[in-house]
Design a protein around this motif. Structure first.
Motif, PDB file in Angstrom:
ATOM      1  N   ARG A   1       7.515  -3.889 -18.264  1.00 49.94           N
ATOM      2  CA  ARG A   1       8.529  -4.657 -17.528  1.00 49.94           C
ATOM      3  C   ARG A   1       8.467  -4.332 -16.043  1.00 49.94           C
ATOM      4  O   ARG A   1       8.550  -5.222 -15.193  1.00 49.94           O
ATOM      5  N   ARG A   2       8.306  -3.054 -15.730  1.00 49.84           N
ATOM      6  CA  ARG A   2       8.239  -2.633 -14.330  1.00 49.84           C
ATOM      7  C   ARG A   2       7.016  -3.218 -13.642  1.00 49.84           C
ATOM      8  O   ARG A   2       7.077  -3.680 -12.497  1.00 49.84           O
ATOM      9  N   GLU A   3       5.885  -3.204 -14.341  1.00 49.41           N
ATOM     10  CA  GLU A   3       4.640  -3.703 -13.739  1.00 49.41           C
ATOM     11  C   GLU A   3       4.692  -5.193 -13.444  1.00 49.41           C
ATOM     12  O   GLU A   3       4.040  -5.664 -12.508  1.00 49.41           O
ATOM     13  N   THR A   4       5.470  -5.936 -14.231  1.00 52.04           N
ATOM     14  CA  THR A   4       5.525  -7.389 -14.037  1.00 52.04           C
ATOM     15  C   THR A   4       6.662  -7.823 -13.112  1.00 52.04           C
ATOM     16  O   THR A   4       6.670  -8.973 -12.670  1.00 52.04           O
ATOM     17  N   THR A   5       7.596  -6.929 -12.803  1.00 55.57           N
ATOM     18  CA  THR A   5       8.745  -7.336 -11.985  1.00 55.57           C
ATOM     19  C   THR A   5       8.861  -6.592 -10.664  1.00 55.57           C
ATOM     20  O   THR A   5       9.690  -6.954  -9.828  1.00 55.57           O
TER      21      THR A   5
ATOM     22  N   PRO B   1       2.924  -4.263   4.264  1.00 52.06           N
ATOM     23  CA  PRO B   1       1.781  -5.083   3.862  1.00 52.06           C
ATOM     24  C   PRO B   1       0.483  -4.718   4.568  1.00 52.06           C
ATOM     25  O   PRO B   1      -0.574  -5.224   4.200  1.00 52.06           O
ATOM     26  N   GLY B   2       0.565  -3.841   5.571  1.00 57.49           N
ATOM     27  CA  GLY B   2      -0.653  -3.477   6.277  1.00 57.49           C
ATOM     28  C   GLY B   2      -0.448  -2.339   7.233  1.00 57.49           C
ATOM     29  O   GLY B   2      -0.588  -1.174   6.873  1.00 57.49           O
ATOM     30  N   GLU B   3      -0.069  -2.663   8.466  1.00 56.54           N
ATOM     31  CA  GLU B   3       0.039  -1.660   9.519  1.00 56.54           C
ATOM     32  C   GLU B   3       1.465  -1.510  10.036  1.00 56.54           C
ATOM     33  O   GLU B   3       1.686  -1.336  11.238  1.00 56.54           O
ATOM     34  N   ALA B   4       2.429  -1.577   9.175  1.00 59.26           N
ATOM     35  CA  ALA B   4       3.827  -1.419   9.589  1.00 59.26           C
ATOM     36  C   ALA B   4       4.089  -0.010  10.104  1.00 59.26           C
ATOM     37  O   ALA B   4       3.421   0.951   9.713  1.00 59.26           O
TER      38      ALA B   4
ATOM     39  N   PRO C   1       6.711  -4.513  -7.253  1.00 53.25           N
ATOM     40  CA  PRO C   1       5.421  -4.404  -6.557  1.00 53.25           C
ATOM     41  C   PRO C   1       4.909  -2.959  -6.512  1.00 53.25           C
ATOM     42  O   PRO C   1       4.745  -2.356  -5.449  1.00 53.25           O
ATOM     43  N   ILE C   2       4.646  -2.399  -7.697  1.00 51.45           N
ATOM     44  CA  ILE C   2       4.353  -0.972  -7.778  1.00 51.45           C
ATOM     45  C   ILE C   2       2.986  -0.601  -7.205  1.00 51.45           C
ATOM     46  O   ILE C   2       2.725   0.570  -6.956  1.00 51.45           O
ATOM     47  N   ARG C   3       2.121  -1.577  -6.986  1.00 52.79           N
ATOM     48  CA  ARG C   3       0.797  -1.271  -6.425  1.00 52.79           C
ATOM     49  C   ARG C   3       0.754  -1.497  -4.911  1.00 52.79           C
ATOM     50  O   ARG C   3      -0.301  -1.400  -4.291  1.00 52.79           O
ATOM     51  N   GLU C   4       1.918  -1.781  -4.329  1.00 59.24           N
ATOM     52  CA  GLU C   4       2.030  -1.951  -2.889  1.00 59.24           C
ATOM     53  C   GLU C   4       2.520  -0.651  -2.252  1.00 59.24           C
ATOM     54  O   GLU C   4       2.969   0.272  -2.936  1.00 59.24           O
TER      55      GLU C   4
ATOM     56  N   PHE D   1       5.275   4.651   1.515  1.00 65.20           N
ATOM     57  CA  PHE D   1       5.178   3.642   2.564  1.00 65.20           C
ATOM     58  C   PHE D   1       3.970   3.878   3.478  1.00 65.20           C
ATOM     59  O   PHE D   1       3.535   2.974   4.186  1.00 65.20           O
ATOM     60  N   ARG D   2       3.466   5.107   3.496  1.00 62.03           N
ATOM     61  CA  ARG D   2       2.344   5.501   4.347  1.00 62.03           C
ATOM     62  C   ARG D   2       2.667   5.327   5.841  1.00 62.03           C
ATOM     63  O   ARG D   2       1.840   4.856   6.622  1.00 62.03           O
ATOM     64  N   VAL D   3       3.893   5.691   6.215  1.00 64.20           N
ATOM     65  CA  VAL D   3       4.290   5.627   7.619  1.00 64.20           C
ATOM     66  C   VAL D   3       5.006   6.923   7.993  1.00 64.20           C
ATOM     67  O   VAL D   3       5.409   7.707   7.134  1.00 64.20           O
ATOM     68  N   GLY D   4       5.181   7.125   9.298  1.00 62.19           N
ATOM     69  CA  GLY D   4       5.987   8.244   9.779  1.00 62.19           C
ATOM     70  C   GLY D   4       5.193   9.251  10.579  1.00 62.19           C
ATOM     71  O   GLY D   4       3.958   9.287  10.543  1.00 62.19           O
ATOM     72  N   GLY D   5       5.922  10.070  11.322  1.00 64.06           N
ATOM     73  CA  GLY D   5       5.320  11.080  12.169  1.00 64.06           C
ATOM     74  C   GLY D   5       5.044  12.378  11.430  1.00 64.06           C
ATOM     75  O   GLY D   5       5.021  12.427  10.198  1.00 64.06           O
TER      76      GLY D   5
END
Length: 299
Positions: A204-208, A262-265, A210-213, A23-27
């Motif tokens: 199947r995983r790549e098409t269903t 999606p960005g700066e959450a 959001p693994i690049r998010e 997620f790229r978040v947290g302390g």
């Protein structure tokens, strides 16, 4: 400042944890320990004050680290010594830091079937053992033979499959065991056939999903008789932005049981979204969604 034993591995104080999570978040962690090997970890745990909290973090694929950071020591099993995978006949032995997908690929190369589903799980073996990870109709309990780990006192414990008492996304093993290694048994098959099934799962995983998010995998467990993604979707939360203290988080347009940054959450945005959806789904359907993503640290 907490007193910490001498180690051979890497020991970092006030280390930001966001870069270690999907997620790229947290302390920050009060201390982050990346042990050199199992002996280094055991020695550290034996010498550590038992009053100091200990948290294990894998590759951060299924976790929200809260914005206030994590008290005590965070242990991360990263590096080659933790990711070893060996095969012998129809068995596979893997370190707790090995990626599930790499275990699937090693099994295919050795002509061992049954572990293909691990190609669809974005985590490590340690996490898979803890939560009976699975997908596409198969679970860890279907192939696991045994595993061993360390207590938070640094003592070794050995578990056979029956000792885990696995149910859906749950183990009855003590939550504070730090898993070190697991052994699986599959069935012999042609390597090409196993690899083809893995390729199908990956596609199947790549098409269903959001693994690049910046995501955390499946957010909620499937309630009995229901699919979480359908409940989230029908409640109107697919793609709907939710903000608590930052730029906002949302459930993916591609798969409505996957939250994304999606960005700066902030971590508060992400966890707040999950709680808002749980409350809304409960009010509309009477179904209580249960978190599959782990939340750790201080708000």
């Amino acid at each position: 400042m907490i007193a910490l034993p001498e180690v051979r591995g890497k020991l970092l104080r006030n280390e930001p944890l966001a870069p270690y999570t999907w997620f790229r978040v947290g302390g920050a962690a009060e201390a982050l320990f990346i042990p050199a090997d199992a002996e280094d970890l055991a020695d550290f745990l034996k010498a550590l004050d038992p009053a100091v909290p200990v948290t294990v973090l894998g590759v951060g694929s299924n976790v929200i680290v809260r914005d206030g950071g994590v008290e005590g020591v965070v242990i991360r099993l990263a590096g080659r010594s933790w990711a070893q995978i060996t095969t012998d006949g129809d068995t596979v032995t893997a370190g707790a830091g090995a990626l599930d997908s790499m275990v699937a690929k090693a099994s295919a190369k050795a002509g061992i079937a049954g572990l293909e589903f691990y190609a669809g799980i974005p985590g490590t073996i340690g996490g898979a053992l803890t939560m009976n990870a699975g997908c596409y109709g198969s679970e860890t309990k279907d192939v696991l033979v045994s595993a061993w780990g360390l207590t938070q006192a640094g003592e070794r414990v050995d578990y056979d499959l029956a000792d885990f008492g696995y149910t859906y996304r749950h183990s009855r093993a003590p939550a504070d065991i730090i898993w070190i290694e697991a052994t699986y048994r599959g069935t012999t098959d042609e390597p090409e056939a196993v690899a083809a099934r893995i390729s199908e799962i990956t596609s199947r995983r790549e098409t269903t999903q959001p693994i690049r998010e910046k995501t955390g995998g499946s957010t909620f467990k499937n309630p009995k008789g229901h699919s979480s993604w359908k409940l989230v979707d029908e409640a109107g939360w697919r793609g709907k932005l939710h903000a608590e203290n930052g730029g906002g988080a949302k459930f993916s347009d591609l798969h409505s049981n996957f939250m994304i940054n999606p960005g700066e959450a902030t971590a508060a945005d992400i966890e707040g979204l999950g709680e808002a959806v749980r409350a809304d789904v409960l009010a509309k359907t009477g179904v209580q969604l249960e978190w599959e993503i782990k939340r750790i640290g201080r708000r």
